[in-house]
Design a protein around this motif. Sequence first.
Motif, mmCIF file in Angstrom:
data_model
loop_
_atom_site.group_PDB
_atom_site.id
_atom_site.type_symbol
_atom_site.label_atom_id
_atom_site.label_comp_id
_atom_site.label_asym_id
_atom_site.label_seq_id
_atom_site.Cartn_x
_atom_site.Cartn_y
_atom_site.Cartn_z
ATOM 1 N N THR A 91 0.830 -1.209 0.000
ATOM 2 C CA THR A 91 0.000 0.000 0.000
ATOM 3 C C THR A 91 0.864 1.259 0.000
ATOM 4 O OG1 THR A 91 -0.178 0.049 2.431
ATOM 5 C CG2 THR A 91 -1.876 -1.168 1.228
ATOM 6 N N ILE A 92 2.053 1.158 0.570
ATOM 7 C CA ILE A 92 2.967 2.313 0.612
ATOM 8 C C ILE A 92 3.502 2.615 -0.781
ATOM 9 C CG2 ILE A 92 5.168 3.167 1.518
ATOM 10 C CD1 ILE A 92 4.642 1.416 4.021
ATOM 11 N N SER A 93 4.028 1.598 -1.445
ATOM 12 C CA SER A 93 4.594 1.816 -2.781
ATOM 13 C C SER A 93 3.529 2.276 -3.770
ATOM 14 C CB SER A 93 5.280 0.541 -3.290
ATOM 15 O OG SER A 93 4.376 -0.540 -3.305
ATOM 16 N N MET A 94 2.308 1.777 -3.629
ATOM 17 C CA MET A 94 1.258 2.165 -4.565
ATOM 18 C C MET A 94 0.797 3.605 -4.337
ATOM 19 S SD MET A 94 1.165 -0.268 -6.569
ATOM 20 C CE MET A 94 -0.195 0.263 -7.598
ATOM 21 N N GLN A 95 0.797 4.062 -3.085
ATOM 22 C CA GLN A 95 0.440 5.457 -2.820
ATOM 23 C C GLN A 95 1.450 6.384 -3.492
ATOM 24 O OE1 GLN A 95 0.689 8.335 0.952
ATOM 25 N NE2 GLN A 95 -0.845 6.738 1.289
ATOM 26 N N LEU A 96 2.720 6.011 -3.437
ATOM 27 C CA LEU A 96 3.757 6.847 -4.039
ATOM 28 C C LEU A 96 3.705 6.826 -5.572
ATOM 29 C CD1 LEU A 96 6.789 6.109 -1.688
ATOM 30 C CD2 LEU A 96 5.129 7.969 -1.594
ATOM 31 N N LYS A 97 3.069 5.795 -6.127
ATOM 32 C CA LYS A 97 2.914 5.719 -7.582
ATOM 33 C C LYS A 97 1.644 6.433 -8.053
ATOM 34 C CE LYS A 97 5.424 1.370 -8.223
ATOM 35 N NZ LYS A 97 5.317 -0.074 -8.596
ATOM 36 N N GLY A 98 0.906 7.014 -7.098
ATOM 37 C CA GLY A 98 -0.321 7.714 -7.461
ATOM 38 C C GLY A 98 -1.486 6.795 -7.738
ATOM 39 N N GLN A 99 -1.397 5.548 -7.268
ATOM 40 C CA GLN A 99 -2.485 4.570 -7.419
ATOM 41 C C GLN A 99 -2.866 4.069 -6.028
ATOM 42 O OE1 GLN A 99 -0.085 2.142 -10.297
ATOM 43 N NE2 GLN A 99 -1.944 2.201 -11.512
ATOM 44 N N PRO A 100 -3.508 4.904 -5.236
ATOM 45 C CA PRO A 100 -3.750 4.578 -3.826
ATOM 46 C C PRO A 100 -4.549 3.297 -3.601
ATOM 47 C CG PRO A 100 -5.101 6.451 -4.511
ATOM 48 C CD PRO A 100 -4.118 6.203 -5.606
ATOM 49 N N MET A 101 -3.979 2.452 -2.763
ATOM 50 C CA MET A 101 -4.621 1.213 -2.327
ATOM 51 C C MET A 101 -4.796 1.309 -0.807
ATOM 52 S SD MET A 101 -4.573 -1.248 -4.951
ATOM 53 C CE MET A 101 -3.865 -1.292 -6.609
ATOM 54 N N ARG A 102 -5.910 0.812 -0.319
ATOM 55 C CA ARG A 102 -6.140 0.856 1.134
ATOM 56 C C ARG A 102 -6.424 -0.549 1.663
ATOM 57 N NH1 ARG A 102 -9.735 5.449 3.924
ATOM 58 N NH2 ARG A 102 -7.688 6.375 4.297
ATOM 59 N N ALA A 103 -5.718 -0.909 2.736
ATOM 60 C CA ALA A 103 -5.944 -2.184 3.402
ATOM 61 C C ALA A 103 -7.163 -2.052 4.300
ATOM 62 C CB ALA A 103 -4.717 -2.572 4.213
ATOM 63 N N PHE A 104 -8.025 -3.094 4.329
ATOM 64 C CA PHE A 104 -9.265 -2.932 5.098
ATOM 65 C C PHE A 104 -9.604 -4.101 6.023
ATOM 66 C CE2 PHE A 104 -10.387 -4.628 0.945
ATOM 67 C CZ PHE A 104 -11.353 -5.588 1.192
ATOM 68 N N VAL A 105 -8.779 -5.148 6.036
ATOM 69 C CA VAL A 105 -8.932 -6.189 7.062
ATOM 70 C C VAL A 105 -7.617 -6.972 7.120
ATOM 71 C CG1 VAL A 105 -9.977 -7.902 5.491
ATOM 72 C CG2 VAL A 105 -10.384 -8.043 7.963
ATOM 73 N N LEU A 106 -7.166 -7.251 8.335
ATOM 74 C CA LEU A 106 -5.853 -7.861 8.544
ATOM 75 C C LEU A 106 -5.952 -9.381 8.687
ATOM 76 C CD1 LEU A 106 -2.832 -7.080 9.035
ATOM 77 C CD2 LEU A 106 -3.355 -7.102 11.490
#
Length: 341
Positions: A91-106
């Motif tokens: 999710t960190i690398s994708m935010q920096l690529k401008g393609q935000p991903m969000r984790a929603f259950v662990l």
Amino acid sequence: MQRRELIAAGLAAAALPGLALAQAAEKTKITISVGGKNLFYYLPLTIAEELGYFKDEGLDVTIVDFAGGSKALQAVVGGSADVVSGAFEHTISMQLKGQPMRAFVLQGAAPQIVLGVNPKTMPDYKSIADLKGKKIGVTAPGSSTNIVANFVLAKGGLKPTDVSFVGVGAGSGAVAAMRSGQIDAISNLDPVATLLARSGDLKIISDTRKLDEAEKVFGGPMPAACLYAPQPFLDKNPHTAQALANAIVRADKWIQQAGAGDVIKVVPESYLLGDRAVYIDGFLAAKQALSHDGLFPAKGAATAYRAMASIDKKIAAAKVDLDALYTNAFAKKANAKYPKG
């Protein structure tokens, strides 16, 4: 529809919670991509599928398995899957690529990744520095096994370019690569790690299956396997995301209450890699590192960012919105609905 039929339909929905949720879910047919489905790292995903928890929530879920987490991520980016069952740090690398991903259950409270050397090709191993110029097997280049290996190497003064990374998958291919001497070290998960260690084909040098060791390695709680999706998907399909979270939280709780024998009865035979005793040992080693409730630890995103920043100058120099990496909203509702799993 006549009034009597409407009442009957309403009673049916009340009697079958899954049916009611199916009507509420914006999208009922969902494809989840994963890299190494047989791993204990993703055990909650398999349990949710095999015990029918996704169906109970009114979802028709297809799980597509890839050689590693980076490949699974590519499937969602390319549009062939909706949600990734993968490592939180993506999710960190994708935010920096401008393609935000969000984790929603662990699914995983610790990475569960084991780094070890091959006693055949490195009988005189003494320190991380000895890995310079060696071949290290990972599930797939760019996957969490690769990232954790980079992190451990950095602590020993080595750069990723000081070694050669080889994709070996997460099953029998990884075992064969180690036993044949094709690779000098391996960064992998259970049951592969336990199988190799028991047969004397692996000398463990870093073990993040243990919560205390994982916290020492990363300097805090390090969230691992989770379900994450593009932010637009979560915005458009909140009820679907809730249904997915419900199923995973139920699976998380089932696993904590289960014994190894219970798990063996549920998972496909192929997961055992031909040795039930090894699978039992692997489960007992991994169980403590699996999430109890699907909730992300408050300091988890910061720990993951520090780990990534320590091995990537671009990440270290970038501003990351840690709060945008995950949400506990869905898992909290799932826990309220299934307090006992």
